[in-house]
Design an enzyme around this catalytic site. Sequence first.
Site, PDB file in Angstrom:
ATOM      1  N   SER A 220       4.549 -12.453 -10.070  1.00 14.42           N
ATOM      2  CA  SER A 220       3.790 -13.704 -10.003  1.00 14.42           C
ATOM      3  C   SER A 220       3.319 -14.106 -11.399  1.00 14.42           C
ATOM      4  O   SER A 220       3.098 -13.249 -12.264  1.00 14.42           O
ATOM      5  CB  SER A 220       2.569 -13.534  -9.092  1.00 14.42           C
ATOM      6  OG  SER A 220       2.965 -13.095  -7.814  1.00 14.42           O
TER       7      SER A 220
HETATM    8  N1  SAH Z   1       2.529  -8.242  -6.840  1.00 13.55           N
HETATM    9  C1  SAH Z   1       3.855  -8.340  -7.357  1.00 13.55           C
HETATM   10  C2  SAH Z   1       4.524  -9.594  -6.857  1.00 13.55           C
HETATM   11  C3  SAH Z   1       5.851  -9.258  -6.239  1.00 13.55           C
HETATM   12  S1  SAH Z   1       6.568 -10.518  -5.259  1.00 13.55           S
HETATM   13  C4  SAH Z   1       3.874  -8.210  -8.865  1.00 13.55           C
HETATM   14  O1  SAH Z   1       2.819  -8.064  -9.471  1.00 13.55           O
HETATM   15  O2  SAH Z   1       4.941  -8.212  -9.441  1.00 13.55           O
HETATM   16  C5  SAH Z   1       6.215  -9.906  -3.624  1.00 13.55           C
HETATM   17  C6  SAH Z   1       6.779  -8.572  -3.275  1.00 13.55           C
HETATM   18  O3  SAH Z   1       6.514  -8.361  -1.888  1.00 13.55           O
HETATM   19  C7  SAH Z   1       8.273  -8.389  -3.440  1.00 13.55           C
HETATM   20  O4  SAH Z   1       8.520  -7.322  -4.299  1.00 13.55           O
HETATM   21  C8  SAH Z   1       8.781  -8.114  -2.029  1.00 13.55           C
HETATM   22  O5  SAH Z   1       9.854  -7.212  -1.989  1.00 13.55           O
HETATM   23  C9  SAH Z   1       7.534  -7.542  -1.385  1.00 13.55           C
HETATM   24  N2  SAH Z   1       7.501  -7.611   0.077  1.00 13.55           N
HETATM   25  C10 SAH Z   1       7.989  -8.568   0.904  1.00 13.55           C
HETATM   26  N3  SAH Z   1       7.759  -8.239   2.187  1.00 13.55           N
HETATM   27  C11 SAH Z   1       7.115  -7.052   2.187  1.00 13.55           C
HETATM   28  C12 SAH Z   1       6.629  -6.182   3.201  1.00 13.55           C
HETATM   29  N4  SAH Z   1       6.773  -6.469   4.509  1.00 13.55           N
HETATM   30  N5  SAH Z   1       6.010  -5.047   2.830  1.00 13.55           N
HETATM   31  C13 SAH Z   1       5.867  -4.719   1.513  1.00 13.55           C
HETATM   32  N6  SAH Z   1       6.329  -5.483   0.512  1.00 13.55           N
HETATM   33  C14 SAH Z   1       6.946  -6.640   0.839  1.00 13.55           C
END
Ligand code: SAH
Length: 396
Positions: A220
């Site tokens: 993000s």
């Molecule tokens: N907080 C992260 C943002 C990553 S984007 C950062 O600092 O980089 C959101 C993430 O959520 C992705 O990596 C995706 O794979 C994960 N995601 C999606 N659905 C999910 C679920 N059901 N459980 C855990 N992670 C999930």
Amino acid sequence: MAFCPRCGFELPSSGDCPVCGASARDDSASKNRPRRSERRPIRFPRILFPALIAIAAAAVVLLLLDPFKPKAPVVSTADVSPAGAPQASSGTPASPAPAASVAPADSTQLAAAPEPAASNQNTAAAGVTDSPWPKVLDTMPTTSKEAYIAWMQTHTDETAHFLELKWQRAQILVANKDITSPSLLRAFLYTPREYFVRTYNLKKAYDNTAIPIGYGQTISGPHMVANMTQSLDVQRGDRVLEIGTGSGYQSALLSELTDHVYTIEIVPQLYRETDAIYTKLSARYPEYNSILRKNADGYYGWAEHAPFQKIIVTAGIDHIPPDLLKQLAPDGVMVIPIGPPSGQTVLRIVKKPLAGGGFTFERSDIYHGTKVIFVPFTSTEGARHNVDTSGAGSGQ
Ligand code: SAH
């Protein structure tokens, strides 16, 4: 007062739901209505109160004796594996995640963790260890760029180039009120975002945009991370659960605010890469040892470590996962993007105990009507969770 039959948001006096767009009279929406048990406040019989007091007293005694305190920090030992292929564009919504399955355990379950590991999940995390407070970053100068850069070059190995970019980004975050607390400002200024961005996008590390990190996922943008973290209002000692580890940057930032960070990632390869990054960096940033992490579907939270004072969800979903609400502590705060794939409202939800028992959930929109697009919150089959059927698997 009426609530949306699909996502549970409070409805205006007329018109459609401002969060998910469902009509109050929409039959298809009503099929997705949360079960009665999820909508009603939880009430406990009075007879349970003496038992709860006895359990609480026993817990206090156990805490004082501290029988689970680890003898020494223990970390996993995997190397950083190659990142995924670069994405065509950055700053645009990511495409849906590829079908993700929970891989078999790929690294050793570490000994001496003070808390039990997930019983049926692929947990390969460092042991939770308290890092020293006050932290070194508490002495960081934040009013002069030159003093800040000089201090950081003494205490970290970040280069002047990235420190300059980070300082500039921080000034904008403060001016925009994305950061309002000194502790979050220091956490932002200390956390090396360039070590979490994958190398093919290094130049964009401090750009105000989401950046691809492989597997259809993104880190993000700094304004989003700052705003969501500020809305959580993390206090030292809070237990914070993040759903969606992704690059690992968000939890790294959180680990500068509290020693109890838990994070769950559903994509196995991404989980392994980020786990290795934390391990590699923990020599310089020992607080990353206190980030407990696992590869699993975060829809069910992490019951073994609940309750959490704070929960942050970094993937978009059209309803609030019931288990996350259950695992939120009384007066706890959850920040979660809720809405259809075309755009989500970033909700701040506070779980307020009611005088007569049970809870009410106060909700506010941290962007005051502006919709944001997050990568999708998926299930282990790669599909989206459906509020009607997902409850069957809860309790993990
Ligand atoms: N907080 C992260 C943002 C990553 S984007 C950062 O600092 O980089 C959101 C993430 O959520 C992705 O990596 C995706 O794979 C994960 N995601 C999606 N659905 C999910 C679920 N059901 N459980 C855990 N992670 C999930």
